[in-house]
Design an enzyme around this catalytic site. Structure first.
Site, mmCIF file in Angstrom:
data_model
loop_
_atom_site.group_PDB
_atom_site.id
_atom_site.type_symbol
_atom_site.label_atom_id
_atom_site.label_comp_id
_atom_site.label_asym_id
_atom_site.label_seq_id
_atom_site.Cartn_x
_atom_site.Cartn_y
_atom_site.Cartn_z
ATOM 1 N N ASN A 87 -13.429 -13.219 -3.482
ATOM 2 C CA ASN A 87 -14.248 -11.777 -4.440
ATOM 3 C C ASN A 87 -12.955 -11.564 -5.129
ATOM 4 O OD1 ASN A 87 -12.108 -11.208 -2.232
ATOM 5 N ND2 ASN A 87 -11.250 -9.977 -3.580
ATOM 6 N N ASP A 111 -19.220 -7.259 -2.308
ATOM 7 C CA ASP A 111 -18.756 -5.779 -1.392
ATOM 8 C C ASP A 111 -19.789 -4.707 -2.772
ATOM 9 O OD1 ASP A 111 -17.197 -3.255 -2.735
ATOM 10 O OD2 ASP A 111 -15.227 -3.951 -1.853
ATOM 11 N N HIS A 148 -16.180 -8.196 1.238
ATOM 12 C CA HIS A 148 -14.612 -7.930 0.584
ATOM 13 C C HIS A 148 -14.243 -5.876 1.157
ATOM 14 C CE1 HIS A 148 -12.160 -5.701 -2.141
ATOM 15 N NE2 HIS A 148 -11.976 -6.921 -2.152
ATOM 16 N N SER A 149 -13.750 -5.898 1.231
ATOM 17 C CA SER A 149 -12.931 -4.425 1.688
ATOM 18 C C SER A 149 -12.154 -3.729 0.981
ATOM 19 C CB SER A 149 -12.835 -4.445 3.140
ATOM 20 O OG SER A 149 -11.798 -3.733 4.001
ATOM 21 N N ASN A 150 -11.994 -2.617 1.069
ATOM 22 C CA ASN A 150 -10.280 -1.826 0.534
ATOM 23 C C ASN A 150 -9.875 -0.731 1.914
ATOM 24 O OD1 ASN A 150 -8.926 -3.148 -1.380
ATOM 25 N ND2 ASN A 150 -10.895 -3.156 -2.468
ATOM 26 N N LYS A 187 -4.214 -11.670 5.771
ATOM 27 C CA LYS A 187 -4.410 -11.246 4.259
ATOM 28 C C LYS A 187 -2.536 -12.158 3.856
ATOM 29 C CE LYS A 187 -5.371 -9.186 1.804
ATOM 30 N NZ LYS A 187 -6.533 -10.285 0.527
ATOM 31 N N ASP A 217 -6.037 -15.747 3.094
ATOM 32 C CA ASP A 217 -6.530 -15.379 1.391
ATOM 33 C C ASP A 217 -5.306 -15.056 0.961
ATOM 34 O OD1 ASP A 217 -7.568 -14.023 -0.616
ATOM 35 O OD2 ASP A 217 -7.988 -12.054 0.510
ATOM 36 N N PRO A 218 -4.627 -16.000 -0.447
ATOM 37 C CA PRO A 218 -3.644 -15.508 -0.361
ATOM 38 C C PRO A 218 -3.801 -14.774 -2.093
ATOM 39 C CG PRO A 218 -4.425 -17.827 -0.923
ATOM 40 C CD PRO A 218 -4.893 -17.309 -0.147
ATOM 41 N N ASN A 219 -4.666 -14.448 -2.100
ATOM 42 C CA ASN A 219 -5.595 -13.587 -3.244
ATOM 43 C C ASN A 219 -5.040 -13.870 -4.495
ATOM 44 O OD1 ASN A 219 -5.076 -10.747 -1.723
ATOM 45 N ND2 ASN A 219 -6.932 -11.105 -2.712
ATOM 46 N N HIS A 223 0.378 -1.150 -0.119
ATOM 47 C CA HIS A 223 0.196 0.167 0.072
ATOM 48 C C HIS A 223 0.994 1.169 0.366
ATOM 49 C CE1 HIS A 223 -4.240 -1.663 1.767
ATOM 50 N NE2 HIS A 223 -2.999 -2.458 0.685
ATOM 51 N N TYR A 236 -9.235 -8.149 10.106
ATOM 52 C CA TYR A 236 -8.680 -8.592 9.202
ATOM 53 C C TYR A 236 -6.733 -8.123 9.753
ATOM 54 C CZ TYR A 236 -7.706 -8.287 4.097
ATOM 55 O OH TYR A 236 -7.912 -8.256 2.369
ATOM 56 N N GLU A 241 -9.510 -18.395 1.779
ATOM 57 C CA GLU A 241 -10.626 -17.752 0.586
ATOM 58 C C GLU A 241 -9.246 -17.250 -1.150
ATOM 59 O OE1 GLU A 241 -11.010 -13.637 2.654
ATOM 60 O OE2 GLU A 241 -10.967 -12.498 0.572
ATOM 61 N N HIS A 272 -11.132 -2.717 6.446
ATOM 62 C CA HIS A 272 -9.828 -2.374 6.894
ATOM 63 C C HIS A 272 -9.639 -1.208 8.185
ATOM 64 C CE1 HIS A 272 -8.532 -4.111 2.867
ATOM 65 N NE2 HIS A 272 -7.662 -4.209 2.875
ATOM 66 N N ARG A 292 -4.613 3.797 -7.461
ATOM 67 C CA ARG A 292 -3.671 3.111 -6.743
ATOM 68 C C ARG A 292 -2.931 1.887 -7.640
ATOM 69 N NH1 ARG A 292 -6.612 -2.192 -2.649
ATOM 70 N NH2 ARG A 292 -4.098 -3.132 -2.335
ATOM 71 N N LYS A 351 -9.084 -12.795 9.730
ATOM 72 C CA LYS A 351 -8.623 -13.404 8.798
ATOM 73 C C LYS A 351 -6.975 -12.642 8.140
ATOM 74 C CE LYS A 351 -9.147 -11.205 3.690
ATOM 75 N NZ LYS A 351 -10.494 -11.286 2.491
HETATM 76 O O1 GKR Z 1 -5.848 -3.800 0.561
HETATM 77 O O2 GKR Z 1 -3.985 -5.162 -0.384
HETATM 78 C C1 GKR Z 1 -5.167 -4.859 0.589
HETATM 79 C C2 GKR Z 1 -6.121 -6.480 0.025
HETATM 80 O O3 GKR Z 1 -5.174 -7.167 -0.883
HETATM 81 C C3 GKR Z 1 -6.970 -6.122 -0.820
HETATM 82 O O4 GKR Z 1 -7.385 -5.293 -2.335
HETATM 83 C C4 GKR Z 1 -8.376 -6.939 -1.462
HETATM 84 O O5 GKR Z 1 -8.725 -6.740 -2.388
HETATM 85 O O6 GKR Z 1 -8.743 -7.211 0.872
HETATM 86 C C5 GKR Z 1 -8.837 -7.696 -0.681
HETATM 87 C C6 GKR Z 1 -9.566 -8.998 -0.482
HETATM 88 O O7 GKR Z 1 -9.457 -9.444 0.368
HETATM 89 O O8 GKR Z 1 -8.398 -9.498 -1.794
HETATM 90 MG MG MG Z 2 -9.933 -11.211 -0.970
#
Ligand code: GKR
Ligand code: MG
Length: 431
Positions: A278, A302, A329-331, A201, A230-232, A28, A145, A255, A358, A411, A199
């Site tokens: 998400n 979201d 979900h959030s940001n 990240k 959540d490893p995205n 970030h 989170y 997730e 967040h 972003r 949770k």
């Molecule tokens: O804020 O770095 C972050 C998160 O990775 C976010 O951008 C994700 O969209 O919170 C999110 C998620 O659950 O994937």
């Molecule tokens: Mg996620």
């Protein structure tokens, strides 16, 4: 009968202090962007909303002014169809590879819908939750989170450190890399906000390091605290199966271990444990694929990405029909988005998971009365008309000045990461 008419659309981009949180696409920036929307009716009633900030979305919002001004805030179907007819053909309006959503039109409609609902509520003297079908609960629970992070708290001095910080303010700026630092972060967040679920990240460090952190959390907090990870999407199908097995029994859900509905479905079948997303099911067009393949058990809605609060309530019904769970979900965000989430979550009967937020990572606020209070991890559903909140104009101005000064226009966590580690590259599948 004539209804209210919108006479003005105000769009104010703001920048809020954001700590150096790590994720699969980078880190970030010292500021996160949000855009604050105000719709003013001819009788001077104002509806407000907040969306993720992005100069391209703001530009489309500005263009939408010719449709919005002169329209009735109760006629949302007409507003939506006019917007989509006018701008829906935009070729590049795609979600993208990021863990968040970059589609412009859906953000624009969501911004306008929430502000219209706030305005409607003020006209009718009813809270937004009542316009969504009425409350199913009086308090909405959120989860802690957690993030891996480098040292610092974000803001004007870069990711600066306050040597006098104590409690959560100190934990918020602390580095978090190893399992013990993650447990410490969780404890501090629990103490400050009273959360009851966690949770983490992931997608930042090698899987074994992140799996070890989840086991450390499980040992520290015990089985009564639900855990999510959540490893995205940056794990391959094979990696997801291998490490998913070692997380079995300690997770409420896993997730987005991998990318795409097909990959998620393969992992789901092999692991036989709840998966949430998400990233692979992110709009109504994705629902048929999700049902056909069985890509996830829980959809993380979201309202900024699914087309507003009413659309999210409809999504709740779809989830119920197909036996899926629903959460949110959030940001990085402020209180207008938080309170909009609270109204929506209160109106969805089957929203039974603690929501992501967040909010603890942010420190400023743009609404009167300052930061929203959490009690035992929950936020009370407002009873006042509309969203039940109003803008602190001095803070709006100050945060807008932050936006002007910081120079960030959209972003870009990967570019931020490259400032620290020039050789770092985003990889859609890293492990
Ligand atoms: O804020 O770095 C972050 C998160 O990775 C976010 O951008 C994700 O969209 O919170 C999110 C998620 O659950 O994937
Ligand atoms: Mg996620």
């Amino acid at each position: 009968m004539t209804g209210p008419v919108i006479k003005e659309l105000r769009i104010t981009p703001i920048a809020i202090t954001d700590p150096p949180l790590l994720n699969s696409v980078g880190i970030h920036a010292p500021y996160a962007l949000r855009t604050i929307i105000e719709l003013v009716s001819e009788d001077n009633i104002t509806g407000i909303s907040e969306i993720p900030g992005n100069v391209d979305i703001d530009e489309l919002l500005r263009q939408s002014e010719e449709i919005v001004v002169g329209s009735d805030p109760f006629q949302l179907n007409k507003l939506k169809s006019t917007l989509f007819q006018r701008y829906g053909h935009q070729e590049h309006d795609v979600r993208g590879d990021n863990p968040w959503d970059d589609r412009k039109l859906i953000h624009v409609y969501s911004a306008l819908e929430v502000a219209c609902l706030d305005l409607q509520g003020k006209v009718c003297n009813r809270p937004v939750v009542d316009l969504l079908g009425g409350r199913c609960r009086d308090y909405v629970p959120f989860g802690a989170y957690l993030f891996y992070k480098t040292e610092g708290a974000g803001g004007v001095f870069g990711h600066h450190i306050d040597a006098n910080a104590t409690g959560w303010a100190a934990a918020r700026q602390a580095r978090a890399e190893n399992p013990q630092e993650i447990v410490d972060q969780a404890r501090s967040m629990f103490e400050e906000f009273g959360f009851n679920s966690i949770k983490l990240k992931g997608g930042v460090f090698p899987p074994e390091q992140e799996v070890a952190a989840m086991h450390a959390l499980s040992e520290a907090f015990g089985p009564q605290v639900p855990l999510r990870f959540d490893p995205n999407g940056v794990w391959s199908v094979e990696t997801s199966i291998k490490y998913g097995k070692s997380l079995k029994g300690i997770l409420e859900y896993l997730e987005d271990p991998t990318r795409g509905q097909q990959g998620m479905a393969t992992v789901r079948q092999a692991l036989n444990m709840p998966l949430a997303t998400n990233m692979c099911t992110t709009s109504f067009e994705d629902i048929p694929g999700s049902i056909a393949l069985g890509s996830e058990d829980i959809i993380l809605s979201d309202h900024h990405f699914w087309g507003g609060l009413r659309a999210s309530v409809y999504l709740g019904k779809i989830c119920e029909t197909f036996g899926k769970g629903l959460s949110m979900h959030s940001n990085s965000h402020l209180g207008i988005s938080l309170i909009a989430m609270v109204h929506m979550a209160a109106a969805i009967p089957n929203l039974t998971y603690d929501l992501d937020t967040h909010y603890p990572w942010q420190s400023e606020e743009v609404i009167k009365g300052g930061r929203v209070k959490f009690e035992e991890g929950k936020v009370a559903v407002p009873t006042e008309p509309g969203l039940g909140i109003s803008l602190d104009r001095a803070m709006l101005q100050q945060l807008h000045e932050n936006y002007v000064k910081c120079g960030i226009k959209r972003r870009d966590d990967t570019s931020e990461m490259k400032k620290l580690y020039p050789d770092w590259e985003f990889m859609p599948i890293r492990w």
